[in-house]
Design an enzyme around this catalytic site. Structure first.
Site, PDB file in Angstrom:
ATOM      1  N   GLU A  59      31.274  22.450  33.624  1.00  0.00           N
ATOM      2  CA  GLU A  59      31.371  20.994  33.589  1.00  0.00           C
ATOM      3  C   GLU A  59      30.804  20.432  32.281  1.00  0.00           C
ATOM      4  OE1 GLU A  59      30.292  22.116  37.914  1.00  0.00           O
ATOM      5  OE2 GLU A  59      30.069  22.939  35.896  1.00  0.00           O
ATOM      6  N   ALA A 161      43.875  56.695  41.316  1.00  0.00           N
ATOM      7  CA  ALA A 161      45.134  56.956  40.624  1.00  0.00           C
ATOM      8  C   ALA A 161      45.760  58.176  41.286  1.00  0.00           C
ATOM      9  CB  ALA A 161      44.898  57.217  39.141  1.00  0.00           C
ATOM     10  N   ARG A 191      36.645  47.866  34.992  1.00  0.00           N
ATOM     11  CA  ARG A 191      35.241  48.222  34.754  1.00  0.00           C
ATOM     12  C   ARG A 191      34.489  47.096  34.058  1.00  0.00           C
ATOM     13  NH1 ARG A 191      35.318  54.471  32.416  1.00  0.00           N
ATOM     14  NH2 ARG A 191      36.008  55.503  34.355  1.00  0.00           N
ATOM     15  N   SER A 229      23.255  63.177  46.640  1.00  0.00           N
ATOM     16  CA  SER A 229      22.207  63.354  47.658  1.00  0.00           C
ATOM     17  C   SER A 229      21.224  64.471  47.315  1.00  0.00           C
ATOM     18  CB  SER A 229      22.836  63.627  49.027  1.00  0.00           C
ATOM     19  OG  SER A 229      23.624  64.804  48.992  1.00  0.00           O
TER      20      SER A 229
END
Length: 372
Positions: A59, A161, A191, A229
């Site tokens: 604005e 992909a 990305r 992990s």
């Protein structure tokens, strides 16, 4: 008839404001991207967009660019003007000072600091306010910000992909390149528009990716997140050569002595609760959300993507499809795991769009999860 004409004009000028807002995509986090247009006597006299957090809001940019006195004009803005002091003064104050007569808002801001307060303040001061013009389009401009403000969780975009028969790599793991250059550039554009790119440890072990933005001009380096992990990725992995913006999510039981070498390379290692020997996806998102990460591009692999889908944590999918056939069943699938036994329980994409990128096509859509 007059109301219809006014409505059509409102949509026309709001589309111009949306065009402005898109110029700031991927550059404003943690702020939303916002565009504004000032119209007087049927002509655009000013326009602007929010360029970066800490810089003037859309604005104010539009008011500053006005070619003539904006008093009595109409301001079109894609997101509700703020009414609080943050890094910058309230936009409502600038609007009132400029003696804007009417404000047209695309969508309201769910941020508790704003949440209707900006629109209500303007109404109290006698400004005519119209809300909800091209609301869905304006909302989608900041879908990540909207979800994050409401839930504290990042918005998750999943990307893949694939060949026509649904594979992401051959049986040997070779995947360079399934899609052409235009599709790959589009992937790097994605990305550049998110806060973090995420992969599983298997993708790092197989592809040794950099996970940065290279194929388009961009100054942005999103966080590069690896879900690992057991903290098994090699310490000489490509993304650890500089360690910049690298986050490794590992199991809560991983010993600190195993963590230190990765941290010495600049990576941030975060221990996260596990479930069945794998990182708990929801806990992972909560941790990243607390770090201020609002949007994530999940680039694989198949097991990690399956985990996020199982927990209903993927919000939108980008599937790049190349006109190629692997012609066998030994390749790597897009998603691993046990799927539903009935078609009626499949995951569906809604609001789908199809884009041609050279010889490839891109299918995008929002996830619709079955009730059971």
């Amino acid at each position: 008839m007059r109301g219809k004409v006014r409505g059509d004009l409102d949509q026309y000028f709001m589309r111009l404001a949306i065009r402005e807002a898109k110029k700031g995509r991927g550059k404003t986090s943690p702020n939303p991207c916002v565009g504004a247009v000032i119209v007087k006597d049927g002509s655009v006299i000013g326009k602007g967009y929010h360029k970066k957090a800490g810089m003037p809001h859309a604005e104010v940019e539009a008011l500053s660019s006005a070619k003539e006195d904006p008093s009595g004009a109409t301001l079109y803005v894609t997101l509700e003007p703020c009414n609080h002091h943050g890094r910058t003064p309230p936009c409502t104050e600038a609007i009132l000072k400029a003696q804007i007569k009417r404000v047209v808002i695309g969508t309201l801001d769910p941020n508790p600091h704003v949440e209707g307060g900006g629109a209500e303040r303007l109404k109290r001061e006698g400004i005519e306010v119209t809300e909800g013009v091209l609301e869905s389009e304006c909302y989608r401009l900041n879908e990540g910000y909207m979800k994050y403000v409401k839930t504290g969780l990042p918005f998750v975009y999943a990307k893949a992909a694939i060949t026509l028969d649904g594979f992401t790599a051959t049986s040997t793991g070779d995947s360079k390149w399934i899609t052409g250059e235009r599709a790959r550039r589009y992937g790097h554009r994605l990305r550049s528009m998110v806060d973090a790119v995420m992969v599983g440890s298997g993708t790092v072990l197989k592809d040794d990716p950099l996970l940065n933005v290279r194929l388009i001009k961009s100054k942005k380096t999103p966080y590069r997140v690896v879900v690992d992990s057991r903290l098994s990725i090699p310490q000489d992995s490509a993304l650890l050569r500089d360690g910049k913006n690298v986050i490794l999510i590992t199991g809560e039981g991983v010993d600190i002595q195993r963590i230190l070498p990765y941290e010495s390379k600049g990576a941030r290692v975060i221990r996260c609760p596990t479930r069945g020997g794998r990182i708990d996806s929801l806990s992972c998102l909560k941790i990243l959300g607390k770090m201020g990460i609002q949007t994530i591009l999940l680039e694989g692999g198949a097991t990690l993507t399956a985990s996020f889908l199982k927990e209903r944590l993927v919000d939108k999918f980008y599937v790049f499809v190349a006109p190629k056939l692997l012609g066998g069943s030994d390749g790597y699938p897009m998603i691993k795991g046990v799927g539903p036994t009935q078609i009626r329980n499949t995951l569906r994409l809604t609001q789908t769009e199809v884009i041609r990128l050279g010889a490839d096509i891109l299918i995008t859509g929002y996830l619709e999860y079955p009730e059971s």
